[in-house]
Scaffold this active site. Structure first.
Site, PDB file in Angstrom:
ATOM      1  N   ARG A 103       0.833  -1.221   0.000  1.00  0.00           N
ATOM      2  CA  ARG A 103       0.000   0.000   0.000  1.00  0.00           C
ATOM      3  C   ARG A 103       0.858   1.256   0.000  1.00  0.00           C
ATOM      4  NH1 ARG A 103      -3.453  -1.071   5.211  1.00  0.00           N
ATOM      5  NH2 ARG A 103      -1.292  -1.334   5.825  1.00  0.00           N
ATOM      6  N   LYS A 149       3.333 -16.281 -11.995  1.00  0.00           N
ATOM      7  CA  LYS A 149       4.625 -16.083 -12.659  1.00  0.00           C
ATOM      8  C   LYS A 149       5.199 -14.775 -12.118  1.00  0.00           C
ATOM      9  CE  LYS A 149       6.713 -16.634 -17.204  1.00  0.00           C
ATOM     10  NZ  LYS A 149       7.787 -17.524 -16.772  1.00  0.00           N
TER      11      LYS A 149
END
Ligand code: PMP
Length: 283
Positions: A103, A149
């Site tokens: 954040r 990935k």
């Protein structure tokens, strides 16, 4: 070679991102390896779908639509006048503070690097690879799911180091149950009595786009394909073995942990699928 970073093309030496980017500090980001054959990007939609799914899993909002991403890839290829290329698409979390909290980051970076493809030397396609089992197991799916990935490839790199030390081209990675998972940058297939077998997704593997293409090609040719839990015994007693991946395409494996596989040479089903794959990508 020009590199795309968040909307701008930079000369290679000028292509830079912040050292505060969490992609760099923590491997917090996702990527794709894609190929372009004769001006056509192979399975672009599938690669973008996987990229956006990986990003979704790690709560990373990609600041482009899939169409905009595809346009950016084409623009980068064009700027570099590439018709046959390897494309690396990367999305980082963006720059923040020296803490993990996503954040506190802003501006995820979209990076597209294109280059000519560096394949395995041709002798490996003719004679086959030698692989060995790594002591490093594949990431436990409940810890870091291999279906993401992500930019954090240390698990695979540790296994690759083992392969290099053993003088092998690739490392076979087992999962937490001791079953075959995949290699460090490729999925694995076995042929046994005319049947094609590959570990299922819940073995804790990346859902390879080449893997899915090979399954489709095999089924079209009337070859039965099983996605089934496999062990090293299955590798040692297989008739044929090969690896699949965007960069390597289809590459035969003729030896594992010092045991020759089948006749110790690339087998007929491997060769047939490789020919079909070459025809598909270069059509
Ligand atoms: N497994 C791993 C760990 C990989 O990094 C790759 C390469 N992206 C693959 C399998 C093969 O996937 P694909 O066929 O989509 O390139």
């Amino acid at each position: 070679m020009k590199v795309y970073i968040s909307g701008t093309l930079y000369e290679q030496d000028e292509a830079k991102i912040s050292v505060y980017d969490h992609g760099f500090l923590y491997g917090d980001g996702v990527f794709e390896g894609i190929r372009c054959y004769n001006g056509k990007v192979f399975k672009l939609q599938e690669h973008l779908d996987r990229l956006y799914e990986s990003a979704r899993h790690i709560c990373l909002e990609i600041p482009l639509s899939k169409q905009q991403f595809a346009d950016a890839i084409h623009m980068t290829l064009q700027a570099n006048k590439l018709r046959d290329a390897y494309i690396r698409a990367v999305v980082t979390r963006g720059a923040g503070y020296l803490g993990l909290d996503p954040r506190k980051t802003s501006n995820p970076q979209v990076i597209i690097i294109t280059d000519t493809i560096a394949l395995y030397p041709s002798e490996y396609y003719e004679k086959g690879l030698e692989i060995c089992t790594a002591a490093t197991i594949r990431n436990h799916p409940a810890a870091l799911n291999p279906r993401i990935k992500s930019l954090n490839y240390l698990n695979n790199i540790l296994a690759k180091l083992e392969a290099v030390r053993a003088g092998c081209q690739e490392a076979l990675m087992l999962n937490h149950k001791g079953e075959i998972a995949e290699c460090t940058g490729d999925n694995i297939f076995l042929v046994k009595r005319g049947l094609l077998r590959t570990p299922p997704l819940d073995a804790g593997i990346l859902e390879g786009i080449t893997r899915n293409t090979v399954i489709e090609l095999a089924r079209k040719s009337g070859i039965e394909v099983q996605e089934i839990a496999l062990t090293r015994h299955d590798v040692f007693s297989a008739d044929e073995c090969f690896l699949t991946g965007t960069a390597a395409e289809i590459v035969p494996v003729v030896k594992c942990d010092g045991r020759p596989i089948g006749a110790g040479v690339p087998g007929p089903i491997t060769r047939m699928l490789r020919e079909q794959f070459m025809a598909l990508t270069r059509e």
